[in-house]
Every structure is written in structure tokens, then in C-alpha cells.
Design a protein around this motif. Structure first.
Motif, short mmCIF file in Angstrom:
data_model
loop_
_atom_site.label_atom_id
_atom_site.label_comp_id
_atom_site.label_asym_id
_atom_site.label_seq_id
_atom_site.Cartn_x
_atom_site.Cartn_y
_atom_site.Cartn_z
N MET A 57 0.83 -1.21 0.00
CA MET A 57 0.00 0.00 0.00
C MET A 57 0.86 1.26 0.00
SD MET A 57 -1.42 0.22 3.90
CE MET A 57 -1.63 1.96 4.04
N ASP A 58 2.10 1.14 0.51
CA ASP A 58 3.00 2.30 0.56
C ASP A 58 3.38 2.78 -0.84
OD1 ASP A 58 4.26 -0.34 0.76
OD2 ASP A 58 6.16 0.73 0.57
N LEU A 59 3.19 1.92 -1.86
CA LEU A 59 3.56 2.31 -3.22
C LEU A 59 2.34 2.75 -4.05
CD1 LEU A 59 6.07 -0.59 -4.05
CD2 LEU A 59 6.61 1.71 -3.23
N ASN B 42 1.05 -2.69 4.37
CA ASN B 42 2.46 -2.58 3.97
C ASN B 42 3.20 -3.61 4.83
OD1 ASN B 42 5.15 -1.98 3.82
ND2 ASN B 42 4.97 0.16 4.46
N SER B 43 3.67 -4.67 4.21
CA SER B 43 4.29 -5.78 4.98
C SER B 43 5.56 -5.37 5.70
CB SER B 43 4.66 -6.92 4.04
OG SER B 43 3.53 -7.49 3.53
N HIS B 44 6.14 -4.25 5.31
CA HIS B 44 7.38 -3.82 5.95
C HIS B 44 7.10 -2.96 7.19
CE1 HIS B 44 9.69 -4.25 1.89
NE2 HIS B 44 9.46 -5.41 2.49
N GLY C 207 4.54 -10.07 -2.57
CA GLY C 207 4.97 -9.92 -1.17
C GLY C 207 4.41 -10.99 -0.24
N LYS C 208 4.10 -12.18 -0.77
CA LYS C 208 3.57 -13.24 0.08
C LYS C 208 4.59 -13.63 1.17
CE LYS C 208 3.00 -15.86 -3.59
NZ LYS C 208 3.38 -14.82 -4.57
N SER C 209 5.84 -13.86 0.74
CA SER C 209 6.85 -14.30 1.71
C SER C 209 7.15 -13.20 2.72
CB SER C 209 8.13 -14.71 0.99
OG SER C 209 7.85 -15.70 0.04
N ALA C 210 7.21 -11.95 2.24
CA ALA C 210 7.49 -10.83 3.15
C ALA C 210 6.39 -10.74 4.20
CB ALA C 210 7.58 -9.53 2.36
N LEU C 211 5.15 -10.91 3.79
CA LEU C 211 4.03 -10.83 4.73
C LEU C 211 4.03 -12.02 5.69
CD1 LEU C 211 1.49 -9.41 5.69
CD2 LEU C 211 0.20 -10.51 3.86
N PRO D 214 10.66 -12.03 -9.35
CA PRO D 214 9.47 -12.87 -9.26
C PRO D 214 9.82 -14.36 -9.28
CG PRO D 214 9.61 -11.84 -11.44
CD PRO D 214 10.72 -11.27 -10.62
N GLY D 215 8.97 -15.16 -8.62
CA GLY D 215 9.07 -16.62 -8.71
C GLY D 215 10.19 -17.24 -7.89
N GLU D 216 10.61 -16.60 -6.81
CA GLU D 216 11.72 -17.13 -6.01
C GLU D 216 11.26 -18.19 -5.01
OE1 GLU D 216 15.11 -16.58 -5.99
OE2 GLU D 216 14.91 -15.44 -7.84
N THR D 217 9.98 -18.14 -4.60
CA THR D 217 9.48 -19.15 -3.65
C THR D 217 9.18 -20.42 -4.43
OG1 THR D 217 8.51 -17.37 -2.37
CG2 THR D 217 7.73 -19.59 -1.87
N PRO E 263 4.36 -21.09 -3.58
CA PRO E 263 4.98 -20.52 -4.79
C PRO E 263 3.93 -19.73 -5.58
CG PRO E 263 5.37 -22.89 -4.64
CD PRO E 263 4.35 -22.56 -3.60
N SER E 264 4.40 -18.78 -6.36
CA SER E 264 3.49 -17.92 -7.13
C SER E 264 2.81 -18.68 -8.25
CB SER E 264 4.28 -16.80 -7.78
OG SER E 264 5.00 -16.14 -6.80
N ILE E 265 1.62 -18.23 -8.58
CA ILE E 265 0.96 -18.83 -9.75
C ILE E 265 0.44 -17.75 -10.69
CG2 ILE E 265 0.37 -21.16 -9.00
CD1 ILE E 265 -2.13 -20.15 -7.77
N1 GTP Z 1 7.43 -1.36 -0.74
C1 GTP Z 1 7.05 -2.59 -0.37
N2 GTP Z 1 7.76 -3.66 -0.79
C2 GTP Z 1 7.33 -4.88 -0.40
C3 GTP Z 1 6.21 -5.08 0.44
N3 GTP Z 1 6.05 -6.41 0.62
C4 GTP Z 1 7.04 -7.01 -0.06
N4 GTP Z 1 7.81 -6.11 -0.67
C5 GTP Z 1 8.98 -6.37 -1.54
O1 GTP Z 1 8.50 -7.02 -2.71
C6 GTP Z 1 9.46 -7.95 -3.20
C7 GTP Z 1 8.82 -9.32 -3.36
O2 GTP Z 1 8.49 -9.84 -2.08
P1 GTP Z 1 8.33 -11.41 -1.82
O3 GTP Z 1 7.82 -11.58 -0.42
O4 GTP Z 1 9.56 -12.14 -2.21
O5 GTP Z 1 7.15 -11.73 -2.86
P2 GTP Z 1 6.49 -13.15 -3.19
O6 GTP Z 1 5.07 -12.91 -3.54
O7 GTP Z 1 6.73 -14.12 -2.07
O8 GTP Z 1 7.34 -13.55 -4.48
P3 GTP Z 1 7.53 -14.97 -5.24
O9 GTP Z 1 8.91 -15.41 -4.95
O10 GTP Z 1 7.29 -14.64 -6.67
O11 GTP Z 1 6.50 -15.91 -4.70
C8 GTP Z 1 10.62 -7.93 -2.20
O12 GTP Z 1 11.61 -7.06 -2.70
C9 GTP Z 1 9.98 -7.34 -0.94
O13 GTP Z 1 10.91 -6.69 -0.09
C10 GTP Z 1 5.48 -3.91 0.88
O14 GTP Z 1 4.47 -3.97 1.57
N5 GTP Z 1 5.95 -2.70 0.43
#
Ligand code: GTP
Length: 341
Positions: free
Chosen positions: A51-53, A77-79, A119-123, A150-153, A173-175
Motif C-alpha cells: 500500500m505504501d507504493l 504494507n508488509s514492511h 509480497g507473500k513471503s514478506a508478509l 518474481p518466482g523465487e518461492t 509458490p506464485s501462480i
Molecule cells: N514497498 C514494499 N515492498 C514490499 C512489500 N512487501 C514485499 N515487498 C517487496 O516485494 C518484493 C517481493 O516480495 P516477496 O515476499 O519475495 O514476494 P512473493 O510474492 O513471495 O514472491 P515470489 O517469490 O514470486 O513468490 C521484495 O523485494 C519485498 O521486499 C510492501 O508492503 N511494500
């Protein structure tokens, strides 16, 4: 992705909630199509992350949009730790609303599902970090891999995010669907990082971003940079005349190669503001808009301090740097999907 889709589809009936993570900048284009026909809205929570973006003034409208379609949604915002704590409370309130559950000893699972890079993994990591779990369990904190690509999980992993009842979140993993036919959706997915830039081309993507910026009001926020710069040049000129010293370049002692430094970002914003506000053409006319974007590429070569010798390569460098600044939120906040009630 086909194997991941199958594994996720098999688990859907087994979990209590699906957290469908979307990108708040593209709440529609980042929809996970696998879920569309599989799941009643009552078990799905649409989480608009990053949401921050996104453009803040549109977020409430998007929540209303999903409400009208009987879908629960949440922006985050997961961060941001405070944001994540509130989200965890919200999830716990949703769980309390579930019937036929012994809340003291049950185990609940929520599965994160979504397209790449939302941002699934970040959250999942952030929920795990703020979750009310014992110190011993926190000591063994596992982490899901977070990456800007993209696609790292690659696998489904489980992280504990609460106790009494035990709550686990599954990171998956992403779909993506095998084909995306809508060119506009493709551009939005690439600009937000869900698919690779190479599918559109970096220069084309930067041009697409400039078109969005030029047609928005974001650049108006940078008016004071231009006024400030004029004032500063006037003072510098006066000082140079009175001291007799040679004019010096702004940011002389700074590193020109790092385009994320404030003085370069300010220069870029100022140049964008000036090119748009001096533009005499019709922004709604495609040919006029293209001319403006051409001019902006030339002006930005200078703002990014790229050497003239680079020739045509300078345009690629401008595109890379511009896209990077957009993606880290330094060139304004945009929601790319149009809202249609
Ligand atoms: N600005 C911002 N960046 C975020 C937020 N959440 C995640 N990110 C960034 O987005 C990028 C992707 O985040 P991941 O958690 O790897 O995304 P993912 O959906 O798990 O990605 P896959 O590996 O494709 O499954 C990373 O650089 C994170 O730091 C957010 O809320 N705000």
C-alpha cells in the motif's frame, strides 16, 4: 507453475482461510485466477499489499469495491510492523467469527496465494515475527525467502503466527495463468515486477511509466523543487560574482553513479516537473505524448549524469534507473488499475 497450482488447489479445501495477496497498485490485474472459481468469498481475504507504493486516496475506494462484491479485503504494507500487528488482530477477529471451533486447542491454517512478487513471503515473515508465539518458538524463527525477483518461492512452507489457538500460515509458490492476453494487464504486471521486464522491454516499460506519470497529478508535488532550484541558482550566481570564484557543479562531491541519492532524485523530479509544465501539446493525443516522453528521455540523461559517449545506450540506462526509482516509490504513488464501480 502447473505443479504449484495443483498443489495449491489440493490444499484449498483443507485450510481455514485463503489470504489472496494482491498488489495494491493493481488490485484487479493481480487477481489470482485459480481462486476465482474455486472458493466462496467468505473463506477468502483479499490482502492488498504494498500500500505504501499505491495512491493512498484510492485505497478506501478499493475496499468499498470489494465490499460491494461481498469480498473481505485489507490493505497493508508488509514492511510496517504496526500495520502487520493490526492485520494479525484483524485475522484473529476473523477466526473468532468461525463457528464450531474450540478456540483454546484448535489449530488453524491460512494459505497465502498469489501471483509473483506481490509480497507473500514478506508478509508471512512479518506475521511470524509479530505473532504471539512463545519465545522458544521465536528462537527457531524460520524465514520465507524474500526477493525482488518474481518466482523465487519454490516450495510450500509453514510458519506459526499465533497460539491459543495455534495459527499457521502457509507460504506458497506464485501462480500465473499460462497466457495473459490483455496487453495493458501485461504492462501493469511488468511495471509492478510480477513478470520479467524483458517480456515488454525495459525502454517500452519506462515509456509506459512516463505516460502514466505525465497523465497523473503526482508531478505537481515537485513544483517547489523547481522554484527552489531557481532561487538557489540566483543566490549562487550572486555569490560567485561577489567572490570572483568559478561556478561549481551541484553535488560535486557526491556519487553520480548511485541514482537513488537524494540530489539525483530531486534533479529527476525537477526535470520531469519542468518538462510537463512547459509542454504545449495535448497530453491526450498519443503523438504529442510520445514527443514529450522522447524529450524526457533526453533530459533525464543529464539528470542521471550519464556520459554523452554512451550514445544510444544512455536511453537503456535512463530506462533502468527510472524503473528502479518508480519501484522503490521515489517517483510518486500510482494505482494503475482503473476503478470501475
Ligand atoms: N514497498 C514494499 N515492498 C514490499 C512489500 N512487501 C514485499 N515487498 C517487496 O516485494 C518484493 C517481493 O516480495 P516477496 O515476499 O519475495 O514476494 P512473493 O510474492 O513471495 O514472491 P515470489 O517469490 O514470486 O513468490 C521484495 O523485494 C519485498 O521486499 C510492501 O508492503 N511494500
Amino acid at each position: 507453475m502447473a505443479a504449484a497450482s495443483r498443489a495449491i488447489a489440493e490444499r484449498i479445501p483443507l485450510v481455514d482461510f485463503i489470504l489472496e495477496v494482491r498488489d495494491a497498485r493493481i488490485p484487479l490485474s493481480s487477481e489470482c485466477q485459480l481462486l476465482t472459481n474455486h472458493l466462496p468469498c467468505s473463506r477468502r481475504i483479499i490482502v492488498m499489499n504494498k500500500m505504501d507504493l499505491a495512491n493512498r486516496s484510492h485505497l478506501k475506494d478499493w475496499i468499498k469495491y470489494f465490499e460491494q462484491r461481498n469480498c473481505i479485503s485489507y490493505v497493508i504494507n508488509s514492511h510496517n510492523k504496526e500495520n502487520v500487528k493490526k492485520f494479525l488482530n484483524f485475522l484473529q477477529a476473523q477466526i473468532k467469527g468461525l463457528k464450531n471451533i474450540d478456540h483454546s486447542c484448535s489449530t488453524l491454517t491460512m494459505m497465502m496465494v498469489g501471483i509473483p512478487n506481490v509480497g507473500k513471503s514478506a508478509l508471512a515473515n512479518s506475521l511470524h515475527q509479530v505473532g504471539r508465539i512463545s519465545a522458544a518458538e521465536k528462537g527457531k524463527l524460520k524465514h520465507a525467502k524474500v526477493s525482488p525477483h518474481p518466482g523465487e518461492t519454490k516450495d510450500i512452507s509453514s510458519l506459526k503466527i499465533g497460539s491459543h489457538p495455534n495459527i499457521y500460515v502457509l507460504d506458497t509458490p506464485s501462480i500465473l495463468p499460462p497466457q495473459i492476453l490483455d496487453a495493458e494487464v501485461c504492462s501493469r504486471l511488468a511495471l509492478t515486477g510480477a513478470i520479467s521486464d524483458s517480456l515488454i522491454g525495459e525502454k517500452e516499460l519506462a515509456q509506459y511509466f512516463l505516460a502514466i506519470l505525465n497523465l497523473s497529478d503526482e508531478y505537481k508535488k515537485w513544483a517547489k523543487l523547481s522554484a527552489l532550484e531557481n532561487e538557489r541558482s540566483f543566490i549562487d550566481h550572486k555569490e560567485e560574482c561577489s567572490s570572483g570564484r568559478q561556478p561549481c557543479m551541484k553535488g560535486e562531491r557526491q556519487h553520480f553513479t548511485d541514482h537513488t541519492q537524494d540530489f539525483i532524485v530531486h534533479n529527476v523530479r525537477r526535470k520531469l516537473f519542468e518538462t510537463i509544465s512547459c509542454f504545449n501539446g495535448d497530453m491526450q493525443n498519443e503523438v504529442d505524448l510520445e514527443k514529450l516522453i522522447e524529450l524526457q528521455f533526453t533530459t533525464l540523461t543529464e539528470a542521471f549524469h550519464l556520459p554523452i559517449e554512451l550514445g544510444d545506450n544512455a536511453r537503456s540506462k535512463v530506462a533502468t534507473k527510472l524503473l528502479n526509482l518508480y519501484r522503490i516509490g521515489r517517483l510518486g504513488h500510482y494505482t494503475l488499475d482503473p476503478l470501475a464501480f
